[in-house]
Design an enzyme around this catalytic site. Structure first.
Site, PDB file in Angstrom:
ATOM      1  N   LYS A 113       0.839  -1.203   0.000  1.00 29.68           N
ATOM      2  CA  LYS A 113       0.000   0.000   0.000  1.00 29.68           C
ATOM      3  C   LYS A 113       0.874   1.255   0.000  1.00 29.68           C
ATOM      4  O   LYS A 113       0.688   2.169  -0.803  1.00 29.68           O
ATOM      5  CB  LYS A 113      -0.897  -0.009   1.245  1.00 29.68           C
ATOM      6  CG  LYS A 113      -1.861   1.156   1.331  1.00 29.68           C
ATOM      7  CD  LYS A 113      -2.448   1.336   2.724  1.00 29.68           C
ATOM      8  CE  LYS A 113      -3.150   0.121   3.244  1.00 29.68           C
ATOM      9  NZ  LYS A 113      -3.964   0.416   4.458  1.00 29.68           N
TER      10      LYS A 113
ATOM     11  N   LYS B 193       2.972  -2.222  11.333  1.00 31.17           N
ATOM     12  CA  LYS B 193       1.690  -2.104  12.024  1.00 31.17           C
ATOM     13  C   LYS B 193       1.929  -2.452  13.476  1.00 31.17           C
ATOM     14  O   LYS B 193       2.884  -3.165  13.795  1.00 31.17           O
ATOM     15  CB  LYS B 193       0.676  -3.086  11.439  1.00 31.17           C
ATOM     16  CG  LYS B 193      -0.759  -2.692  11.711  1.00 31.17           C
ATOM     17  CD  LYS B 193      -1.232  -1.682  10.699  1.00 31.17           C
ATOM     18  CE  LYS B 193      -2.584  -1.117  11.032  1.00 31.17           C
ATOM     19  NZ  LYS B 193      -3.096  -0.328   9.895  1.00 31.17           N
TER      20      LYS B 193
ATOM     21  N   GLY C 178      -2.822   6.205  13.521  1.00 30.42           N
ATOM     22  CA  GLY C 178      -4.018   5.574  14.074  1.00 30.42           C
ATOM     23  C   GLY C 178      -4.513   4.409  13.232  1.00 30.42           C
ATOM     24  O   GLY C 178      -4.039   4.151  12.135  1.00 30.42           O
ATOM     25  N   ASP C 179      -5.460   3.692  13.773  1.00 30.26           N
ATOM     26  CA  ASP C 179      -6.209   2.642  13.087  1.00 30.26           C
ATOM     27  C   ASP C 179      -7.426   2.395  13.979  1.00 30.26           C
ATOM     28  O   ASP C 179      -7.795   3.294  14.759  1.00 30.26           O
ATOM     29  CB  ASP C 179      -5.329   1.378  12.914  1.00 30.26           C
ATOM     30  CG  ASP C 179      -5.933   0.367  11.940  1.00 30.26           C
ATOM     31  OD1 ASP C 179      -5.801   0.555  10.729  1.00 30.26           O
ATOM     32  OD2 ASP C 179      -6.564  -0.622  12.391  1.00 30.26           O
TER      33      ASP C 179
ATOM     34  N   ASN D 160     -13.734   6.411  11.784  1.00 25.59           N
ATOM     35  CA  ASN D 160     -13.048   7.437  11.005  1.00 25.59           C
ATOM     36  C   ASN D 160     -13.227   7.240   9.497  1.00 25.59           C
ATOM     37  O   ASN D 160     -13.606   8.171   8.772  1.00 25.59           O
ATOM     38  CB  ASN D 160     -11.557   7.449  11.370  1.00 25.59           C
ATOM     39  CG  ASN D 160     -10.756   8.351  10.467  1.00 25.59           C
ATOM     40  OD1 ASN D 160     -10.156   7.889   9.509  1.00 25.59           O
ATOM     41  ND2 ASN D 160     -10.786   9.644  10.725  1.00 25.59           N
TER      42      ASN D 160
HETATM   43  P1  NDP Z   1     -12.472   3.252  13.929  1.00 24.69           P
HETATM   44  O1  NDP Z   1     -12.061   2.647  15.210  1.00 24.69           O
HETATM   45  O2  NDP Z   1     -12.600   4.707  13.806  1.00 24.69           O
HETATM   46  O3  NDP Z   1     -13.862   2.602  13.462  1.00 24.69           O
HETATM   47  C1  NDP Z   1     -14.014   1.231  13.311  1.00 24.69           C
HETATM   48  C2  NDP Z   1     -15.459   0.939  12.939  1.00 24.69           C
HETATM   49  O4  NDP Z   1     -15.579  -0.433  12.579  1.00 24.69           O
HETATM   50  C3  NDP Z   1     -16.422   1.160  14.086  1.00 24.69           C
HETATM   51  O5  NDP Z   1     -17.678   1.492  13.572  1.00 24.69           O
HETATM   52  C4  NDP Z   1     -16.441  -0.223  14.750  1.00 24.69           C
HETATM   53  O6  NDP Z   1     -17.592  -0.497  15.504  1.00 24.69           O
HETATM   54  C5  NDP Z   1     -16.369  -1.122  13.551  1.00 24.69           C
HETATM   55  N1  NDP Z   1     -15.684  -2.360  13.923  1.00 24.69           N
HETATM   56  C6  NDP Z   1     -14.413  -2.488  14.343  1.00 24.69           C
HETATM   57  N2  NDP Z   1     -14.141  -3.763  14.637  1.00 24.69           N
HETATM   58  C7  NDP Z   1     -15.258  -4.430  14.396  1.00 24.69           C
HETATM   59  C8  NDP Z   1     -15.590  -5.785  14.491  1.00 24.69           C
HETATM   60  N3  NDP Z   1     -14.700  -6.714  14.911  1.00 24.69           N
HETATM   61  N4  NDP Z   1     -16.842  -6.155  14.133  1.00 24.69           N
HETATM   62  C9  NDP Z   1     -17.727  -5.232  13.705  1.00 24.69           C
HETATM   63  N5  NDP Z   1     -17.467  -3.917  13.593  1.00 24.69           N
HETATM   64  C10 NDP Z   1     -16.249  -3.530  13.927  1.00 24.69           C
HETATM   65  O7  NDP Z   1     -11.448   2.665  12.849  1.00 24.69           O
HETATM   66  P2  NDP Z   1     -11.128   3.216  11.383  1.00 24.69           P
HETATM   67  O8  NDP Z   1     -12.351   3.787  10.773  1.00 24.69           O
HETATM   68  O9  NDP Z   1      -9.895   4.011  11.464  1.00 24.69           O
HETATM   69  O10 NDP Z   1     -10.742   1.854  10.634  1.00 24.69           O
HETATM   70  C11 NDP Z   1     -11.705   1.081   9.913  1.00 24.69           C
HETATM   71  C12 NDP Z   1     -10.992   0.165   8.937  1.00 24.69           C
HETATM   72  O11 NDP Z   1     -10.237   0.963   8.008  1.00 24.69           O
HETATM   73  C13 NDP Z   1      -9.961  -0.800   9.548  1.00 24.69           C
HETATM   74  O12 NDP Z   1      -9.937  -1.989   8.772  1.00 24.69           O
HETATM   75  C14 NDP Z   1      -8.639  -0.054   9.367  1.00 24.69           C
HETATM   76  O13 NDP Z   1      -7.542  -0.947   9.358  1.00 24.69           O
HETATM   77  C15 NDP Z   1      -8.882   0.555   8.003  1.00 24.69           C
HETATM   78  N6  NDP Z   1      -8.042   1.712   7.662  1.00 24.69           N
HETATM   79  C16 NDP Z   1      -7.978   2.806   8.465  1.00 24.69           C
HETATM   80  C17 NDP Z   1      -7.223   3.896   8.096  1.00 24.69           C
HETATM   81  C18 NDP Z   1      -7.181   5.150   8.898  1.00 24.69           C
HETATM   82  O14 NDP Z   1      -6.540   6.106   8.443  1.00 24.69           O
HETATM   83  N7  NDP Z   1      -7.827   5.230  10.046  1.00 24.69           N
HETATM   84  C19 NDP Z   1      -6.422   3.881   6.874  1.00 24.69           C
HETATM   85  C20 NDP Z   1      -6.621   2.720   6.045  1.00 24.69           C
HETATM   86  C21 NDP Z   1      -7.397   1.679   6.455  1.00 24.69           C
HETATM   87  P3  NDP Z   1     -17.502  -0.507  17.116  1.00 24.69           P
HETATM   88  O15 NDP Z   1     -17.332   0.925  17.499  1.00 24.69           O
HETATM   89  O16 NDP Z   1     -18.782  -1.123  17.566  1.00 24.69           O
HETATM   90  O17 NDP Z   1     -16.305  -1.353  17.459  1.00 24.69           O
HETATM   91  O1  2IT Z   2      -4.156   0.948   7.398  1.00 22.14           O
HETATM   92  C1  2IT Z   2      -3.648   2.078   7.236  1.00 22.14           C
HETATM   93  O2  2IT Z   2      -3.170   2.430   6.163  1.00 22.14           O
HETATM   94  C2  2IT Z   2      -3.678   3.011   8.373  1.00 22.14           C
HETATM   95  N1  2IT Z   2      -4.226   2.680   9.416  1.00 22.14           N
HETATM   96  C3  2IT Z   2      -3.008   4.348   8.260  1.00 22.14           C
HETATM   97  C4  2IT Z   2      -1.539   4.234   8.532  1.00 22.14           C
HETATM   98  C5  2IT Z   2      -0.792   5.535   8.619  1.00 22.14           C
HETATM   99  O3  2IT Z   2       0.411   5.452   8.909  1.00 22.14           O
HETATM  100  O4  2IT Z   2      -1.341   6.608   8.391  1.00 22.14           O
END
Ligand code: NDP
Ligand code: 2IT
Length: 449
Positions: free
Chosen positions: A117, A129, A168-169, A243
């Site tokens: 990525k 990670k 974050g993640d 997010n």
């Molecule tokens: P957040 O913690 O902000 O949100 C996660 C969301 O997914 C919440 O609504 C949560 O619900 C739900 N969720 C998490 N785990 C589970 C689960 N086991 N079963 C059902 N629902 C679940 O995380 P992000 O939005 O940052 O991340 C979401 C996805 O995007 C992840 O896969 C992450 O790796 C990916 N990602 C994030 C990036 C970033 O910049 N933040 C970049 C690229 C990818 P609940 O609150 O009930 O747990």
């Molecule tokens: O899965 C991802 O790409 C992230 N959670 C963001 C990683 C980052 O360093 O901004």
């Protein structure tokens, strides 16, 4: 096993044997190896370099105990890891996840995908990670702060702006990043860009919060444009309400689509009238400020809440899984296809199982997360650049660059995923090989390390 291994089945058998019980990691490697092994084969320059064998072995995994005290005075102990996978093309880079499900397999799959990525973004970032099985849900701000401070007390030794730059993640947002950065700064005695996703007040980049969700929608726009289509008037199904999901929803609304679902781990809401700007502002406040549950949306706006269900049975043109891994299985993928889905872009990492991917590839426009969700880490890379130069770019400038990067990732997917030039892009193959070539060149030029 012979070296280098060219046969997928024997390569995977070896990997499974060396990494028992790590299903998520096996799946992430299998997806990449299925495209990369045939690509390497017969190319003289890759010869006996065993690149995939090397790339599937992390440079190192650091693991430690995080002791902290809850508000009742109980001492708690959680586990934490940092998986530094590859720094072939730049300092290690990748998020931290706090969720009770976190284990080494999940962090290895995430770190492995992050290598490709980050390469696709065109920026100089290696793959890593980390995270913990700590569950921030239901914890007070003070508990989260004590946990973050204790976690960083160990982690700070292994990170730095030229070494490894976490972000974050899941479960790690603005609040956690603030606490982690504060402790890093205190321990190191210096103010450097060792973490991204920072608040604007202390070195964060404009547009980082929005970047992943916006980027996913920009990528979808590029995919639809290959079919002379657009997002205007499209019904969209989105999972998650964190997010990524919130800003995916925001950009969909801005581009004239009608998103009708959002979810959390309790279930999903279906709002057939569409989540509009006002409802989204309410949802952001619910999720970001009040840390509430998605069912409250249904109560507020009088729509259905489907407890313990996922939204993939809802009729839609475009789909955006933005919650977590393995949230779309083969049956869900087939249901989406049966309901005339046009395109799916992954906001989450590996939200589709291998079987779901198989069903979607060739049937609909399908973008794997390492391409479509790269906007987040891309803007993290821009945050590193701004920190190094001690400047801050405007939101408009960052958004312009983000759009450009997502277009370039799409171009790379076309270059490597449509080798016969018939206009049908295999985005999985394109992303895997497009991400691999730069890392491979870097490895070849740096010798046996
Ligand atoms: P957040 O913690 O902000 O949100 C996660 C969301 O997914 C919440 O609504 C949560 O619900 C739900 N969720 C998490 N785990 C589970 C689960 N086991 N079963 C059902 N629902 C679940 O995380 P992000 O939005 O940052 O991340 C979401 C996805 O995007 C992840 O896969 C992450 O790796 C990916 N990602 C994030 C990036 C970033 O910049 N933040 C970049 C690229 C990818 P609940 O609150 O009930 O747990
Ligand atoms: O899965 C991802 O790409 C992230 N959670 C963001 C990683 C980052 O360093 O901004």
């Amino acid at each position: 096993m012979s070296y280098p291994c060219t046969d997928l089945d024997s390569f995977m058998a070896g990997l499974r044997k060396r990494n028992p019980g790590q299903k998520e990691f096996h799946d992430a490697v299998q997806e990449v190896a299925a495209d990369v092994l045939p690509f390497i084969q017969g190319k003289e320059k890759y010869g006996t370099e065993c690149l995939l064998e090397r790339l599937t072995e992390p440079d190192r995994i650091i693991t430690w105990r995080v002791s902290w005290q809850d508000d009742e005075g109980n001492v708690r102990a959680d586990r934490a890891w940092r998986v530094q996978f590859s720094n072939a093309i730049g300092p290690y880079k990748g998020g931290l996840r706090f969720h009770p499900s976190v284990n080494q397999s999940i962090l290895k799959f995430l770190g492995f995908e992050q290598i490709f990525k980050n390469s696709l973004t065109g920026l100089p970032m290696g793959g890593a990670k980390g995270g913990s099985n700590f569950d921030p849900k239901g914890k007070s701000d003070h508990e989260v702060m004590r946990f973050c401070q204790s976690m960083m007390t160990e982690l700070h030794r292994y990170i730095g702006p030229d070494k490894d730059v976490p972000a974050g993640d899941i479960g790690v947002g603005a609040r956690e990043i603030g606490y982690l950065f504060g402790q890093y700064k205190r321990l190191e005695g210096k103010f450097t860009g060792a973490i991204t996703g920072k608040g604007i007040a202390y070195g964060g980049s404009a547009g980082r919060t929005e970047a992943t969700g916006y980027g996913v929608v920009y990528f979808m726009k590029e995919m639809l444009a290959t079919k002379e289509d657009s997002l205007e008037g499209k019904t969209a199904v989105v999972s998650g309400s964190g997010n990524v999901a919130l800003y995916c929803l925001e950009k969909l609304i801005q581009l004239g689509a009608k998103p009708v679902t959002a979810s959390d781990s309790d279930g999903f809401i279906h709002d057939p009238d569409g989540i509009d700007e006002d409802k989204l502002e309410w949802l952001k406040d619910l999720k970001v400020n009040r840390r509430g549950r998605i069912r409250e949306y249904a109560e507020e706006f009088g729509c259905d809440f489907h407890e313990d269900e996922k939204p993939w049975g809802i009729d839609c043109d475009v789909a955006f899984p933005c919650a977590t891994q393995n949230e779309i299985d083969e049956d869900a993928a087939k249901t989406l296809i049966k309901n005339d889905l046009i395109a799916l872009a992954e906001g989450a990492n590996m939200p589709c199982t291998l079987e779901a991917q198989q069903a979607l590839r060739g049937e609909v426009l399908y973008a794997p997360g390492k391409a479509s969700n790269a906007g987040g880490v891309a803007v993290s890379g821009l945050e590193q650049a701004q920190n190094s130069q001690r400047v801050s770019w405007s939101k408009e400038e960052v958004e312009e660059r983000l759009q450009e990067i997502m277009r370039e990732i799409h171009d790379k997917c076309r270059e490597y995923g449509d080798s016969d030039g018939d206009g049908e892009i295999d985005y999985v193959k394109g992303a895997n090989i497009g991400g691999f070539v730069k890392v491979a060149d870097a490895l070849l030029q740096q010798g046996v390390v």
